[in-house]
Design an enzyme around this catalytic site. Structure first.
Site, mmCIF file in Angstrom:
data_model
loop_
_atom_site.group_PDB
_atom_site.id
_atom_site.type_symbol
_atom_site.label_atom_id
_atom_site.label_comp_id
_atom_site.label_asym_id
_atom_site.label_seq_id
_atom_site.Cartn_x
_atom_site.Cartn_y
_atom_site.Cartn_z
ATOM 1 C CE1 TYR A 139 6.816 -36.158 58.346
ATOM 2 C CE2 TYR A 139 8.680 -37.071 59.588
ATOM 3 C CZ TYR A 139 8.347 -37.189 58.459
ATOM 4 O OH TYR A 139 8.580 -38.165 57.090
ATOM 5 C CD GLN A 163 7.827 -41.010 66.108
ATOM 6 O OE1 GLN A 163 7.360 -40.994 65.057
ATOM 7 N NE2 GLN A 163 9.439 -40.581 65.903
ATOM 8 N NE ARG A 182 17.823 -47.947 56.940
ATOM 9 C CZ ARG A 182 18.641 -47.082 56.743
ATOM 10 N NH1 ARG A 182 17.374 -46.069 57.218
ATOM 11 N NH2 ARG A 182 19.610 -47.365 57.138
#
Length: 361
Positions: free
Chosen positions: A180, A98, A315
């Protein structure tokens, strides 16, 4: 009979052992912004996923807004990522790196010498960010990017994508989610430019689409994915602004035209309307990855309904390195140590046992 989640599939010509994706997660274990041997161990432990997507990795010194996140613009960084790719491949998975430029999210204390915070407009994000040397600090206002800065940033993404492929990385993911840099251009709260990169939805999409086109031109559309998160206020963006649904779907249409390897949509229940997820599925003919608080039951349901091709888990992979095996066995999941998410070292990172080790103990 094997479940949909655990059935093999293909992605842009790559064979995947299952439809489980390890979602990208910042873990801050790259001292000096160089991927470490510890990171290779961590990713190798989780290589039973069909696809592993790495943490956000900056293509530029200017994009290293957080402490100890990795980059990919030097030879040392490329060697570090090659070791990670080798560990993932040896574990039987595929890997997508990424590319994440933090833009206005950051602080000079986290940036290397000579780097600076850049953004679409000189508007500081609300809130604070951790620095290793000064503790919590307010986000400063970034410098508004000139057209020359925009062109240079595109070149940085291209260089990083080429380095990734040379390092043995299968795919790269352009991170346009979670506030972002590309997401900052998409959003009218952070982008108040009056030139060709601001104003209308079409203009605000321009930065991301030109970026994607440049990366595709360098490494091929079948090696490029994009991650998006509509209706998401994270990092001080406007959510549910007027026209956002239409602007998001126009972006999906534009990405669909480019024949990308995949589109990854963060579709947390209650945040993205179901009809928008289903409309994304209709409009994007390539591989669609859905993410957002998935458990095995919801994943199987959405795969069976054809809403997605792959499901990303975040997670749960932290404390369960062999998550696919645990899901297949319907075994209980271990709990992560939240206070160790971003600390240096192996504790709360590479020291979680596999299910087989737990049973033996």
């Amino acid at each position: 009979m094997k479940s949909a989640l655990h059935s093999p599939t293909r992605l842009a010509g790559l064979s995947l052992r299952n439809r489980i994706v390890m979602a990208p997660m910042t873990r801050s274990r790259a001292p000096g912004n160089v991927p470490s041997a510890l990171m290779a161990t961590y990713y190798g432990q989780r290589a039973s996923a069909g696809l592993v997507i790495t943490e956000g990795t900056s293509p530029s010194p200017n994009g290293l807004g957080y402490s100890r996140i990795p980059g990919l613009f030097t030879a040392d960084q490329a060697r570090g990522w090659a070791a990670v790719a080798k560990a993932v491949h040896e574990g039987g998975s595929r890997i997508s790196l990424q590319l994440m430029h933090s833009g206005r999210i950051g602080h000079p204390a986290n940036l290397p010498e000579g780097a600076e915070l850049l953004g679409p407009s000189a508007i500081a994000a609300a809130g604070q960010i951790w620095t290793d040397t000064q503790g919590m600090q307010d986000h400063p206002a970034p410098r508004e990017m000139s057209e020359a800065d925009i062109a240079a940033t595109r070149d940085e993404y291209v260089r990083a994508a080429l380095l990734a492929r040379e390092a043995g990385i299968d795919l790269v993911e352009v991170h346009a989610a979670n506030g972002y840099l590309p997401g900052q251009f998409l959003n009218p709260k952070s982008n108040q430019r009056s030139d060709a990169y601001g104003g209308s939805g079409e203009n605000r999409r321009r930065f991301l689409l030109e970026l994607v086109d440049a990366v595709v031109g360098a490494i091929g559309a079948d090696h490029v994915g994009v991650r998006v998160s509509p209706f998401n206020p994270f990092n001080d963006l406007a959510a549910n602004f007027e026209g956002e649904r239409e602007e998001y779907l126009a972006l999906v249409d534009a990405l669909a035209e480019r024949g990308l390897a995949y589109l990854s949509l963060i579709a947390t229940p209650g945040a993205v309307p179901d009809e928008v997820v289903d409309e994304t599925r209709r409009r994007f003919p390539g591989t669609l990855i859905l993410a957002g608080d998935y458990d095995a039951t919801r994943a199987e349901t959405d795969l069976a309904a054809g809403r997605a091709d792959l499901i990303a888990f975040g997670r749960p992979f932290i404390a369960n390195p062999d998550l696919p095996a645990r899901l297949a066995a319907k075994a209980p999941l271990a709990d992560m140590q939240a206070d160790k998410l971003y600390t240096p070292g192996p504790e709360g990172y590479s020291d979680y046992p596999a299910l087989s080790q737990t049973a033996a103990a």
